[in-house]
Motif scaffolding. Structure first.
Motif, PDB file in Angstrom:
ATOM      1  N   GLU A  98      -3.133   0.458   2.685  1.00  0.00           N
ATOM      2  CA  GLU A  98      -1.844   0.646   3.342  1.00  0.00           C
ATOM      3  C   GLU A  98      -1.966   0.277   4.819  1.00  0.00           C
ATOM      4  N   THR A  99      -2.661  -0.806   5.112  1.00  0.00           N
ATOM      5  CA  THR A  99      -2.898  -1.235   6.483  1.00  0.00           C
ATOM      6  C   THR A  99      -1.998  -2.411   6.826  1.00  0.00           C
ATOM      7  N   LEU A 103       0.614  -3.303   1.674  1.00  0.00           N
ATOM      8  CA  LEU A 103       1.056  -2.814   0.373  1.00  0.00           C
ATOM      9  C   LEU A 103       2.588  -2.835   0.273  1.00  0.00           C
ATOM     10  N   GLY A 104       3.261  -2.481   1.339  1.00  0.00           N
ATOM     11  CA  GLY A 104       4.725  -2.527   1.355  1.00  0.00           C
ATOM     12  C   GLY A 104       5.254  -3.947   1.197  1.00  0.00           C
ATOM     13  N   HIS A 107       4.781  -4.941  -2.376  1.00  0.00           N
ATOM     14  CA  HIS A 107       5.804  -4.290  -3.206  1.00  0.00           C
ATOM     15  C   HIS A 107       7.118  -5.066  -3.124  1.00  0.00           C
ATOM     16  N   ILE A 123       5.204   4.414  -0.368  1.00  0.00           N
ATOM     17  CA  ILE A 123       4.266   3.492   0.291  1.00  0.00           C
ATOM     18  C   ILE A 123       4.439   3.560   1.800  1.00  0.00           C
ATOM     19  N   ARG A 124       5.699   3.585   2.282  1.00  0.00           N
ATOM     20  CA  ARG A 124       5.942   3.693   3.728  1.00  0.00           C
ATOM     21  C   ARG A 124       5.325   4.971   4.287  1.00  0.00           C
ATOM     22  N   SER A 127       1.551   4.879   4.348  1.00  0.00           N
ATOM     23  CA  SER A 127       1.039   3.881   5.286  1.00  0.00           C
ATOM     24  C   SER A 127       0.856   4.437   6.691  1.00  0.00           C
ATOM     25  N   ASP A 161      -2.628   3.850  11.465  1.00  0.00           N
ATOM     26  CA  ASP A 161      -2.578   2.743  10.512  1.00  0.00           C
ATOM     27  C   ASP A 161      -3.977   2.169  10.402  1.00  0.00           C
TER      28      ASP A 161
END
Length: 166
Positions: A98-99, A103-104, A107, A123-124, A127, A161
Motif C-alpha cells: 500500500e505504498t 494498490l489503489g 484496484h 485500501i485507502r 494505505s 506511507d
C-alpha cells in the motif's frame, strides 16, 4: 471455467521497485500460496504474472495444467500490464504494498467487478498508517494514539506511507 489472474507487484513487474530482499521473498511467498491453492481447485484457470528473475519463478509445487504464466511486454508498465491481463480474465487477485497508492491504482485499473480483495475505501484506509490507527481507535481498539499525549520517552515509528523497509 473461471479465469483468474494473479499479480504480485515485486515478482510480476519488470519495473524494479526498490525493496529489501526480505520484502521480495515475502511477496513471492504470498503469490505462491495464492497460486498453489488455486491450481488445486476445479474449474479454475490461473495465470500468474512473472518477471523472469530466477528468484521470482513459480516453484514446481505450484505448477499444474491449470496454470499459465504471463509477463509484461517490453516497456509495458505495471498498470498497463495489469489492465491488459484483467481484460482477459474473469477475476484478478492482486498483491501489492500500500505504498505510493500502488494498490489503489491497481484496484482502479482492474475495476471492482473483477477485483478479489478489499474495496477501494479499505485500501485507502490501509494505505495510511494514521488513517488505520484512527479507524481502529474509533472502534475501541487500543492503539498508540491512546497514549500519545502522555507518553514520555522515545518512539520507534514508520512513515505514514511505506512498506517493509521503505
Amino acid at each position: 471455467m473461471t479465469r483468474i489472474f494473479v499479480y504480485e507487484s515485486l515478482s510480476g513487474s519488470t519495473q524494479h521497485t526498490p525493496c529489501s530482499p526480505g520484502m521480495r521473498e515475502a511477496g513471492v511467498a504470498m503469490r505462491n500460496a495464492i497460486v498453489g491453492d488455486q491450481v488445486r481447485l476445479a474449474d479454475l484457470s490461473v495465470t500468474c504474472a512473472v518477471n523472469g528473475a530466477p528468484e521470482c519463478a513459480v516453484p514446481p509445487q505450484c505448477r499444474s495444467a491449470a496454470l499459465s504464466t504471463a509477463a509484461a511486454g517490453a516497456g509495458e508498465d505495471a498498470l498497463a500490464f495489469v489492465e491488459r491481463m484483467a481484460a482477459r480474465h474473469d477475476r484478478c487477485w492482486i498483491v501489492a504494498p500500500e505504498t505510493d497508492g500502488l494498490l489503489g491504482r491497481l484496484h482502479a485499473t482492474v475495476g471492482a467487478d473483477r477485483w478479489i480483495g478489499c474495496d477501494a475505501a479499505a485500501i485507502r484506509c490501509a494505505s495510511s498508517k494514521r488513517d488505520t490507527l484512527a479507524a481502529l481507535a474509533s472502534r475501541g481498539v487500543q492503539t498508540p494514539l491512546a497514549s500519545a499525549a502522555t507518553h514520555r520517552g522515545r518512539w520507534l515509528v514508520k512513515p505514514d506511507d511505506g512498506a517493509g523497509c521503505l
